[in-house]
Design a protein around this motif. Structure first.
Motif, PDB file in Angstrom:
ATOM      1  N   LYS A 134      -2.521  -7.663 -17.203  1.00 53.99           N
ATOM      2  CA  LYS A 134      -3.603  -8.636 -17.313  1.00 53.99           C
ATOM      3  C   LYS A 134      -4.270  -8.557 -18.677  1.00 53.99           C
ATOM      4  CE  LYS A 134      -7.912 -10.079 -15.068  1.00 53.99           C
ATOM      5  NZ  LYS A 134      -8.879  -9.794 -13.963  1.00 53.99           N
TER       6      LYS A 134
ATOM      7  N   ASP B 153     -10.333  -9.013 -24.012  1.00 49.31           N
ATOM      8  CA  ASP B 153     -10.873  -8.041 -23.056  1.00 49.31           C
ATOM      9  C   ASP B 153     -10.490  -6.614 -23.439  1.00 49.31           C
ATOM     10  OD1 ASP B 153     -11.954 -10.126 -21.622  1.00 49.31           O
ATOM     11  OD2 ASP B 153     -10.387 -10.148 -20.091  1.00 49.31           O
TER      12      ASP B 153
ATOM     13  N   ASP C 191      -4.115 -11.445 -21.616  1.00 50.74           N
ATOM     14  CA  ASP C 191      -5.371 -12.001 -22.110  1.00 50.74           C
ATOM     15  C   ASP C 191      -5.429 -11.924 -23.635  1.00 50.74           C
ATOM     16  OD1 ASP C 191      -8.426 -12.674 -21.780  1.00 50.74           O
ATOM     17  OD2 ASP C 191      -8.351 -10.855 -23.020  1.00 50.74           O
TER      18      ASP C 191
ATOM     19  N   LYS D  28      -5.380 -15.057 -26.517  1.00 50.12           N
ATOM     20  CA  LYS D  28      -6.471 -15.226 -27.472  1.00 50.12           C
ATOM     21  C   LYS D  28      -6.027 -15.016 -28.916  1.00 50.12           C
ATOM     22  CE  LYS D  28      -9.994 -14.127 -24.040  1.00 50.12           C
ATOM     23  NZ  LYS D  28     -10.921 -13.110 -23.487  1.00 50.12           N
TER      24      LYS D  28
END
Length: 475
Positions: A337, A375, A341, A345
């Motif tokens: 995850k 993140d 992410d 980005k």
């Protein structure tokens, strides 16, 4: 070698089996298959452990220092004699390569050896007073201790707490990770065989919430030592506040690594890549956020990616494995995850980035040009992912290093001596390694600042956390 752990509780000097108790399945993370069951302590077991520790405290604190020291030294000797089977248990339960497990057993033994000697040098002091008067400062054990430790270094983190507490004269009730019960149980078997009195060292596997509330909420417990996540640490701190129980917290980190353009690039890469993927990145002080000066950024990424692609991932029991699986089924999901992410980005996946086959594997991964909004730049990944970004000058590097609320460990690489001195002063962390990752040793304090906790383990400071200071004045 097959998994043949003797999984039991150790309460008041006796080993307790799983009869009549709930059990937890022990899983080999390299295969995802269950390999055993560990019995979980009931409320009655915890009450019995507390009562036994309370009875044992007056006797243990009065035990001569030489006698306490001898038991600790014997424990260290037994751990070394039994290192090979303990290491095999650890690798099957936790996944790390066998060489790393062997090193962890050796480090755990050294912790017992060090505190066996350090307690002999635990001097108080005599204050200057007029003739015929005496004022002295002495150190005394704080009382019964409860310890809570995680699965990433199941033996070493436990040894840090148990060895220091026992040396100080404190009985210990330990709740180690139930994911790794075989290797941690062997520490208590060594203590028992070394002659530890009944009730002085006890082992209680069990539901984390049940055990923490029973122990931390008890008036018998006078000190809590916890290593783990920030949220759980804050929860335990609240529980400890109700009974005014002292607490030491070694919590999460997100270690920055500042790479300056005057470093020895090849030497630096040869150090940082193995360190990043040690224990599959499941290390609270793992180097994670790599900030690299502009002039060498591209060369650093090229060298890092090349070395990362050569890290052999597999079952920790295989001789050629350099990185094992993650500890449980949740970890690959969490890492995937974070990587996805970052890529969404704008980060570049330069090596790895995918799950492995079989057990709980995730490839050694390098991300380049990771934006601050990702993140993974703000949450501790606790896995085999290195994230990189550029910096221009010293001030920008320090700003990025100190940006997060964590402050456990930080690292920097430079050949400039003046800059090294300034880095040591400017970085907000409990431990700073400059051209070195050797920050966790028996004789040095280990601990963090900000949200990474407070208090120290290791060194004389680690002994002091299990003591109270008393001033005695005599006229």
């Amino acid at each position: 070698m097959t998994y043949d752990a003797d999984l039991k509780l150790f309460i008041d000097g006796s080993w307790r089996t799983g009869e009549g108790r709930d059990a937890f399945a022990v899983v080999n993370p390299a295969t995802g298959c269950a390999i055993g069951e560990v019995p979980l302590a009931s409320t009655a077991d915890l009450d019995e452990a507390l009562a036994a520790a309370e009875r044992a405290y007056p006797l243990w604190r009065a035990t001569a220092v030489d006698s306490r020291s001898a038991i600790l030294r014997k424990t260290a000797e037994l751990l070394r004699e039994r290192a090979e089977p303990i290491a095999w248990l650890m690798t099957q339960e936790q996944g790390k390569p066998l060489a790393e497990s062997r090193a962890e057993v050796a480090g755990s033994a050294s912790m017992f050896d060090w505190y066996a000697e350090e307690i002999k040098r635990d001097y108080g002091r005599l204050l200057v007073r007029p003739t015929g008067q005496r004022s002295m400062v002495v150190h005394e054990p704080v009382g019964v201790v409860a310890t809570f430790t995680p699965w990433n270094f199941p033996l070493y983190l436990l040894a840090k707490k148990v060895a220091a507490a026992l040396a100080a004269g404190c009985p210990v009730i330990s709740r180690p990770p139930q994911e790794t019960p075989g290797c941690t149980g062997e520490m208590f078997r060594a203590l028992a065989d070394a002659g530890i009195p009944h009730g002085v060292a006890q082992l209680v596997h069990g539901n984390a919430d049940l055990v923490s509330r029973a122990l931390v909420g008890s008036k018998v417990i006078r000190k809590v030592s916890f290593t783990g996540s920030v949220p759980v640490g804050k929860h335990l701190m609240k529980l400890a506040a109700d009974s005014m129980t002292r607490i030491t917290l070694e919590l999460g980190g997100h270690a920055p690594v500042l790479i300056f353009d005057d470093c020895d690039l090849d030497k630096t890469l040869d150090m940082v890549v193995p360190q990043k993927f040690r224990n599959a990145g499941q290390v609270c002080v793992s180097p994670t956020r790599f900030y690299v000066q502009d002039a060498i950024y591209d060369a650093f990424l090229e060298g890092f990616a090349e070395r990362t692609s050569k890290v052999k991932m597999g079952d920790g029991l295989q001789a050629d494995t350099r990185m094992g699986p993650l500890a449980n089924a949740r970890r690959p999901d969490a890492i995937e995850k974070l990587v996805n992410d970052a890529a969404a980005k704008g980060a570049r996946v330069l090596a790895g980035g995918q799950r492995g086959e079989g057990g709980f594997f995730f490839q050694p991964t390098l991300l380049g040009d990771v934006p601050v909004t990702a993140d993974i730049m703000n949450e501790e990944p606790f896995g085999p992912v290195a994230v990189t970004a550029r910096f221009k000058d010293f001030d920008e590097a320090i700003e990025q290093a100190n940006r997060l609320p964590f402050g456990l460990a930080a690292f920097a690489f430079t050949e400039n001596g003046r800059r090294a001195n300034l880095l040591g002063d400017a970085i907000e962390a409990g431990m700073v390694g400059i051209n070195s990752f050797g920050i966790s040793t028996a004789d040095a304090p280990f601990g963090g600042v900000k949200d990474s906790g407070f208090g120290s383990e290791g060194g004389k400071e680690g002994l002091e956390t299990y003591q109270v200071v008393k001033a005695i004045h005599q006229a």
